[in-house]
Scaffold this active site. Structure first.
Site, PDB file in Angstrom:
ATOM      1  N   ARG A 131      -5.666   1.235   4.791  1.00 16.27           N
ATOM      2  CA  ARG A 131      -4.598   1.695   3.904  1.00 16.27           C
ATOM      3  C   ARG A 131      -4.421   0.769   2.704  1.00 16.27           C
ATOM      4  O   ARG A 131      -4.044   1.220   1.616  1.00 16.27           O
ATOM      5  CB  ARG A 131      -3.294   1.868   4.678  1.00 16.27           C
ATOM      6  CG  ARG A 131      -2.775   0.639   5.421  1.00 16.27           C
ATOM      7  CD  ARG A 131      -1.687   1.039   6.412  1.00 16.27           C
ATOM      8  NE  ARG A 131      -1.012  -0.073   7.065  1.00 16.27           N
ATOM      9  CZ  ARG A 131      -1.442  -0.683   8.165  1.00 16.27           C
ATOM     10  NH1 ARG A 131      -2.576  -0.307   8.729  1.00 16.27           N
ATOM     11  NH2 ARG A 131      -0.742  -1.653   8.711  1.00 16.27           N
ATOM     12  N   HIS A 174       0.814  -1.221   0.000  1.00 19.04           N
ATOM     13  CA  HIS A 174       0.000   0.000   0.000  1.00 19.04           C
ATOM     14  C   HIS A 174       0.847   1.270   0.000  1.00 19.04           C
ATOM     15  O   HIS A 174       2.043   1.256   0.318  1.00 19.04           O
ATOM     16  CB  HIS A 174      -0.910   0.010   1.237  1.00 19.04           C
ATOM     17  CG  HIS A 174      -0.145   0.006   2.531  1.00 19.04           C
ATOM     18  ND1 HIS A 174       0.469   1.133   3.045  1.00 19.04           N
ATOM     19  CD2 HIS A 174       0.133  -0.992   3.399  1.00 19.04           C
ATOM     20  CE1 HIS A 174       1.068   0.841   4.175  1.00 19.04           C
ATOM     21  NE2 HIS A 174       0.890  -0.461   4.413  1.00 19.04           N
ATOM     22  N   HIS A 180       0.439  -5.518   2.241  1.00 17.59           N
ATOM     23  CA  HIS A 180       1.335  -4.828   3.169  1.00 17.59           C
ATOM     24  C   HIS A 180       2.758  -5.337   3.001  1.00 17.59           C
ATOM     25  O   HIS A 180       2.991  -6.367   2.362  1.00 17.59           O
ATOM     26  CB  HIS A 180       0.854  -5.054   4.601  1.00 17.59           C
ATOM     27  CG  HIS A 180      -0.542  -4.598   4.828  1.00 17.59           C
ATOM     28  ND1 HIS A 180      -0.851  -3.359   5.345  1.00 17.59           N
ATOM     29  CD2 HIS A 180      -1.728  -5.208   4.568  1.00 17.59           C
ATOM     30  CE1 HIS A 180      -2.177  -3.228   5.410  1.00 17.59           C
ATOM     31  NE2 HIS A 180      -2.718  -4.341   4.937  1.00 17.59           N
ATOM     32  N   GLU A 207      -1.362  -6.927   7.485  1.00 13.77           N
ATOM     33  CA  GLU A 207       0.044  -6.789   7.848  1.00 13.77           C
ATOM     34  C   GLU A 207       0.398  -7.767   8.965  1.00 13.77           C
ATOM     35  O   GLU A 207      -0.480  -8.250   9.694  1.00 13.77           O
ATOM     36  CB  GLU A 207       0.316  -5.344   8.285  1.00 13.77           C
ATOM     37  CG  GLU A 207       1.721  -5.022   8.791  1.00 13.77           C
ATOM     38  CD  GLU A 207       2.824  -5.334   7.786  1.00 13.77           C
ATOM     39  OE1 GLU A 207       3.004  -6.525   7.459  1.00 13.77           O
ATOM     40  OE2 GLU A 207       3.516  -4.390   7.366  1.00 13.77           O
TER      41      GLU A 207
END
Length: 258
Positions: free
Chosen positions: A62, A11, A188, A89
């Site tokens: 995100r 991202h 991520h 993540e």
């Protein structure tokens, strides 16, 4: 021989990326620069002729917001976006919210590198006294996962990220690729690194040195077994990409005195 192509994307820069903090499962938004990175990524992919049939993201804003901005810049807003916690993540446990440079000063740069980049080392787990525990585990987005909230991680090594990601890759993403659909994965730094380790057969020791900058699309060419047949290609201005990689690597170093 290359049979499939997949675009993997970390991202755009998040607010805590800018502040050099372990963000992990805290739901931070993109920074102003992160928005620009995602838009630039979309323009680059459009200029290079890419189209997508489906996009996979994590449950974190995100990741999702990056996918939206990329699709908007590509004029492909209609493409479906599928979300799963399995692309989240890495869970940094008790380290969440801490500043990496300050951690390097207190614990040493090598220890911070081990926490950030190693394959088998799990950081100390988060517990209910942590300032972000309730924010994460009371979040409604985790009420409809394929595991109960009690089974969600409290801290993860990169190996554990790969362990929870692989069932989703094998059962959901992989079949889409094999069906001939063009796939973008907006995830991520560590979920992308875990997937790269699997697809490229990277060793436990070499994965420590794999760094992905934010907002930079990665082209993977895969064979019939969905294994990489060529080295990954980071698309875009290579000088800028190398500078961005160095910036990410330097996040875990002691900040020079002013």
């Amino acid at each position: 021989m290359s049979k499939y192509k997949v675009i993997l994307l970390r991202h755009g820069e998040g607010e805590w990326n800018k502040e050099n903090r372990f963000c992990s499962w805290v739901d931070q938004k993109l920074s102003t620069d992160g928005v620009k990175e995602a838009q630039a990524c979309g323009r680059l992919l459009r200029e290079q002729g890419y189209t997508f049939d489906v996009v996979f993201t994590s449950l974190l804003s995100r990741s999702v917001h990056t996918a939206w901005l990329v699709l908007e810049a590509m004029r492909q807003e209609w493409v479906p976006v599928v979300k799963s916690w399995r692309l989240n993540e890495r869970h940094y446990g008790a380290l969440i919210g801490l500043n990496r440079a300050e951690m390097a000063l207190n614990h040493g740069e090598q220890q911070v590198k081990v926490w950030r980049r190693s394959y088998n080392v799990t950081p100390p787990p988060i517990d209910q006294s942590h300032p972000y525990y309730q924010e994460i585990y009371n979040d409604r987005r985790y009420s409809n996962c394929d595991v109960s909230k009690d089974e969600l991680p409290r801290a993860e090594s990169l190996k554990q990220v790969l362990d929870r990601l692989l069932p989703y890759w094998d059962g959901t993403v992989g079949p889409e690729i094999r069906s001939g659909r063009s796939v973008l994965i907006s995830a991520h730094g560590n979920s992308c690194r875990a997937l790269l380790k699997h697809l490229e057969g990277i060793s436990d020791s070499d994965i420590v040195n794999v760094t992905l900058p934010t907002g930079t699309p990665v082209l993977l060419e895969l064979d019939e077994s969905l294994r990489a047949v060529k080295p990954r290609q980071l698309l875009g201005d290579q000088v800028k990409i190398q500078a961005a990689i160095k910036m990410v690597e330097d996040q875990g170093k002691v900040k020079p005195a002013a």
